[in-house]
Design an enzyme around this catalytic site. Structure first.
Site, PDB file in Angstrom:
ATOM      1  N   ARG A 155     -37.628  30.063   4.925  1.00 46.59           N
ATOM      2  CA  ARG A 155     -37.421  28.901   4.984  1.00 46.59           C
ATOM      3  C   ARG A 155     -36.205  28.490   6.043  1.00 46.59           C
ATOM      4  NH1 ARG A 155     -36.844  29.473  -0.742  1.00 46.59           N
ATOM      5  NH2 ARG A 155     -38.295  28.341  -2.054  1.00 46.59           N
ATOM      6  N   ILE A 156     -35.289  29.445   5.996  1.00 48.50           N
ATOM      7  CA  ILE A 156     -34.178  29.657   6.985  1.00 48.50           C
ATOM      8  C   ILE A 156     -34.581  29.550   8.361  1.00 48.50           C
ATOM      9  CG2 ILE A 156     -31.864  30.483   7.712  1.00 48.50           C
ATOM     10  CD1 ILE A 156     -31.309  30.798   4.674  1.00 48.50           C
ATOM     11  N   ASP A 175     -42.761  38.993   9.999  1.00 48.39           N
ATOM     12  CA  ASP A 175     -42.752  38.716   8.437  1.00 48.39           C
ATOM     13  C   ASP A 175     -44.026  39.088   7.631  1.00 48.39           C
ATOM     14  OD1 ASP A 175     -42.317  38.043   5.697  1.00 48.39           O
ATOM     15  OD2 ASP A 175     -41.001  36.411   6.329  1.00 48.39           O
ATOM     16  N   ALA A 235     -27.757  36.841   7.577  1.00 46.98           N
ATOM     17  CA  ALA A 235     -28.635  37.327   6.368  1.00 46.98           C
ATOM     18  C   ALA A 235     -27.780  38.467   5.666  1.00 46.98           C
ATOM     19  CB  ALA A 235     -29.844  37.700   6.848  1.00 46.98           C
ATOM     20  N   ARG A 236     -28.001  39.563   6.081  1.00 45.80           N
ATOM     21  CA  ARG A 236     -26.997  40.446   5.215  1.00 45.80           C
ATOM     22  C   ARG A 236     -26.663  41.639   6.105  1.00 45.80           C
ATOM     23  NH1 ARG A 236     -26.370  37.637   1.634  1.00 45.80           N
ATOM     24  NH2 ARG A 236     -26.686  37.912  -0.353  1.00 45.80           N
ATOM     25  N   ASP A 260     -22.379  36.969  11.206  1.00 50.76           N
ATOM     26  CA  ASP A 260     -21.616  36.168  10.004  1.00 50.76           C
ATOM     27  C   ASP A 260     -21.364  37.111   8.730  1.00 50.76           C
ATOM     28  OD1 ASP A 260     -20.788  33.627   8.755  1.00 50.76           O
ATOM     29  OD2 ASP A 260     -22.421  33.830   7.505  1.00 50.76           O
ATOM     30  N   GLU A 265     -17.693  43.671   3.982  1.00 49.76           N
ATOM     31  CA  GLU A 265     -17.019  42.474   4.287  1.00 49.76           C
ATOM     32  C   GLU A 265     -15.745  42.396   3.520  1.00 49.76           C
ATOM     33  OE1 GLU A 265     -19.605  39.126   3.354  1.00 49.76           O
ATOM     34  OE2 GLU A 265     -21.025  39.861   4.805  1.00 49.76           O
ATOM     35  N   HIS A 284     -18.719  35.178   6.854  1.00 46.89           N
ATOM     36  CA  HIS A 284     -19.568  34.831   5.819  1.00 46.89           C
ATOM     37  C   HIS A 284     -19.699  33.384   5.593  1.00 46.89           C
ATOM     38  CE1 HIS A 284     -22.351  36.909   2.573  1.00 46.89           C
ATOM     39  NE2 HIS A 284     -22.796  35.714   2.986  1.00 46.89           N
TER      40      HIS A 284
END
Length: 318
Positions: A155-156, A175, A235-236, A260, A265, A284
């Site tokens: 979606r993103i 993907d 994302a991660r 981000d 973190e 984040h």
């Protein structure tokens, strides 16, 4: 006996939606600020519902919850929840995958445009040296010359493509789980991982963190990217080999990056990510605006009501 509803940890202004859900279902409510396994055990012991942000939901933690209870992860990712242990303990797990799609896409698209136009670098040069020629940072490609590469096409990522399409970028995506029809529908070329690396000048990362995707953007991937390319990760942190990324930017092979998310973190004070000038960091924050936060807590609370009423969960992951 009243059911027990807990919030293990959060970064919100309040928990009004969660407290309202507890009141509606007659549940006892407790709120914590957990960041260790032992603290998580104390928080969720005997709980029927646990709202979880980053608290470690390990086998030890999950085994203290009631059988038939539910963990609701605030957000999309759930890599801090041991899904196999949850299954063994008889604990259901749900996430909230759709609360902030547009907000994260806004952040990623803004980051991509910021890096493409060298905004931060121009600003730094003017503050440090008074002025700089428009050509002083080297060549800047038009957006029409860029190939946007999307690692993950959920979606993103689709929303990022839609935001940048009017700028004239060419979009490719990797993907293996996305249906070919969605690529065709949105006019995006489906490529393998190798081609993604070779062709992408603007990479945006949108994959889940799994054992298969850990450090998928590694030294070899980064070396294949075109000279002057840049990377955005909302994302991660574990999806990218951060030392390799810092080296690629510091050496000049990549023109920059905006992260981000990092692992851990926040990034340690001695992390090379903090030392490389053209690596930009945000805390984040891609998920955050007032609308998305309200959606997140409301949807999580509605899921908690379903869990306590024994209804089918809207977004189960285990």
């Amino acid at each position: 006996m009243s059911p027990r509803m807990v919030v293990t940890d959060h970064a919100f202004a309040d928990t009004k939606h969660e407290q309202a859900a507890a009141a509606l279902t007659g549940a006892e409510f407790a709120e914590y600020s957990v960041d260790t396994e032992d603290a998580a055990i104390q928080a969720v012991q005997g709980a029927d519902v646990a709202f979880v942000n980053f608290a470690p939901m390990t086998s030890r933690v999950l085994s203290t919850m009631k059988r038939g209870s539910t963990v609701i992860r605030y957000g999309i990712g759930f890599d801090n929840v041991d899904l196999q242990a949850a299954k063994t303990a008889g604990v259901r797990v749900a996430n909230i995958p759709d609360y902030g799609v547009e907000t994260v896409a806004d952040h990623a698209a803004t980051a991509l445009l910021t890096l493409a136009r060298r905004i931060a670098s121009f600003n730094r040069e003017i503050h440090d040296h008074g002025w700089i020629k428009p050509t002083g940072l080297g060549p800047i490609l038009s957006m029409r010359q860029h190939t946007l590469g999307l690692l993950g096409f959920g979606r993103i990522a689709q929303a990022v493509h839609k935001r940048l399409r009017p700028f004239g970028v060419t979009t490719i995506a990797y993907d293996p789980f996305a249906p070919p029809s969605i690529f065709n529908e949105l006019g995006v070329q489906q490529v393998d991982l190798n081609e993604l690396a070779l062709r992408t000048t603007a990479l945006s990362v949108h994959a889940p963190l799994t054992t298969e995707t850990e450090s998928v953007v590694g030294k070899d991937f980064l070396a294949k990217m075109p000279q002057g390319a840049f990377v955005v990760n909302t994302a991660r942190g574990g999806l990218i080999d951060e030392d390799a990324l810092a080296e690629a930017v510091d050496s000049g092979h990549l023109s920059g990056a905006l992260l981000d998310v990092t692992r851990p973190e926040p990034a340690p004070k001695d992390s090379r990510l903090r030392l490389v000038t053209n690596v930009l960091l945000t805390p984040h924050a891609a998920f955050y605006d007032e609308e998305s936060i309200d959606n997140l807590q409301r949807l999580a609370s509605e899921e908690a009501i379903r869990a306590l009423e024994g209804a089918e969960l809207r977004c189960p992951v285990a």
